[in-house]
Design an enzyme around this catalytic site. Structure first.
Site, PDB file in Angstrom:
ATOM      1  CB  SER A 134      63.088  61.184 -26.337  1.00 28.19           C
ATOM      2  OG  SER A 134      62.730  61.028 -27.709  1.00 28.19           O
ATOM      3  CD  GLU A 143      66.994  61.162 -24.830  1.00 32.10           C
ATOM      4  OE1 GLU A 143      67.271  62.050 -25.652  1.00 32.10           O
ATOM      5  OE2 GLU A 143      66.858  59.928 -24.835  1.00 32.10           O
ATOM      6  NE  ARG A 167      69.683  59.331 -26.915  1.00 32.30           N
ATOM      7  CZ  ARG A 167      69.952  58.556 -27.824  1.00 32.30           C
ATOM      8  NH1 ARG A 167      71.347  58.030 -27.903  1.00 32.30           N
ATOM      9  NH2 ARG A 167      69.222  58.260 -28.692  1.00 32.30           N
TER      10      ARG A 167
END
Length: 342
Positions: free
Chosen positions: A229, A325, A159
């Site tokens: 998420s 995230e 990420r």
């Protein structure tokens, strides 16, 4: 005069920006950026707003990247796709499959634009963008100079990429180059995909299974605002993972190439009995604990308070501290998400 950001973020949080500009080509994008800079205003480029949380009104210009177009170049061993940054990611996955170019199916239904995909190095069900990315085309905002970064130069991590670090606020992504190998290899390591037979499975079957998993577990942002998420799956040192597995032998864990171990944030949250917990209008989703939702006209303060609560509970039980995230946007631009919820 301000403009509502509610239609431009999938969380459906109602904050405003001073200006919102829709850019359909590079020149419009550069002009909007330069105009804001001349006025001394902060400026940010947004795709579909599917991975951001606006904490307050934004004091500057939000540029919506809508640069479109898909070009395909076929070679003996691969299909090479050159895709405008403003194309919808899932529509691209479908386009590739419809044209018998497999390789993106594990990434089906990830919300957002193609231009956002390298920033986060998007990933799902065992595949990350770096596996198929050939290059990223950007434009230097101050000079208007074109840059092409190879996948290696993008410095992809979990990420993470150069676009979240040195190049943040310096460049705009205008297109992404993908290489889809003709030697297709299904990736069947996660969830329902493990039940499929690698010898007979088709890319369409993988796509269908991924879409089924995502639609049954993840809330539709049109019904309950969310940014997918909310937390990253934590990657911890081997000794910390060993300690945790001694106490919780059934904890899902995925050893990484460098010796570290990735844990499942959703499982950790679930073990703390947090599904369905609400603060104000924000809630932990009942089917997928990794997702925080706007259940009832949530404010950004509600979401931040809930994220803090989840982080504390998981930290106290497992001594693992979750990091968002989702990217947090303050009045003048991106702020440190971990500090915001700590």
């Amino acid at each position: 005069m301000t403009h509502s950001l509610k239609p431009w973020n999938t969380f459906g949080i109602d904050h405003c920006a001073k200006h919102i500009v829709c850019a359909e080509n590079e020149q419009q994008l550069l002009s909007a950026w330069q105009q804001a800079t001349r006025e001394g205003l902060p400026v940010m480029i947004l795709g579909e707003g599917s991975n951001v949380l606006f904490l307050e009104n934004y004091a500057g210009t939000v540029i919506l990247n809508r640069l479109k177009g898909i070009e395909v170049n076929e070679t003996a061993d691969a299909w090479h796709l050159h895709v405008g940054a403003g194309e919808n990611w899932h529509q691209l996955v479908r386009y590739a499959l419809d044209n018998n170019m497999p390789g993106l199916e594990n990434l089906a239904l990830i919300p957002g634009c193609v231009g956002s995909s390298p920033i986060q190095n998007i990933g799902a069900y065992g595949v990350e963008l770096h596996r198929v990315c050939d290059y990223v085309d950007c434009v230097e905002l101050e000079t208007g100079k074109r840059l092409r970064l190879s996948a290696a130069e993008c410095r992809f991590g979990y990420r993470d990429s150069i676009f979240k670090n040195e190049y943040q606020d310096r460049v705009a992504i205008v297109a992404v180059g993908l290489r889809l190998s003709k030697q297709w290899q299904p990736v069947l390591t996660y969830g329902d995909l493990t039940r499929l037979d690698p010898k007979t499975v088709t890319a369409q079957q993988v796509f269908d299974a991924v879409c089924h998993m995502r639609t049954t577990k993840l809330p539709d942002p049109k019904v309950n605002g969310n940014a997918g998420s909310f937390f990253k799956n934590p990657v911890v040192a081997a000794d910390i993972a060993m300690e945790l597995l001694e106490r919780f032998p059934n904890a899902p864990h995925y050893p990484q190439a460098d010796g570290s171990v990735k844990l499942a944030a959703g499982w950790l949250i679930d073990q703390c009995q947090l599904k369905g917990v609400t603060i104000g209008g924000a809630a932990v989703h009942r089917q997928q604990a990794l997702v925080l939702i706007n259940a009832n006209d949530a404010t950004s303060k509600d979401v931040v308070a809930l994220a803090h609560h989840v982080r504390q509970k998981v930290g106290e039980k497992f001594n693992v501290w979750l990091e968002p995230e989702v990217r947090f946007i303050g009045q003048f631009g991106e702020v440190n998400a971990v500090e915001s919820i700590a």
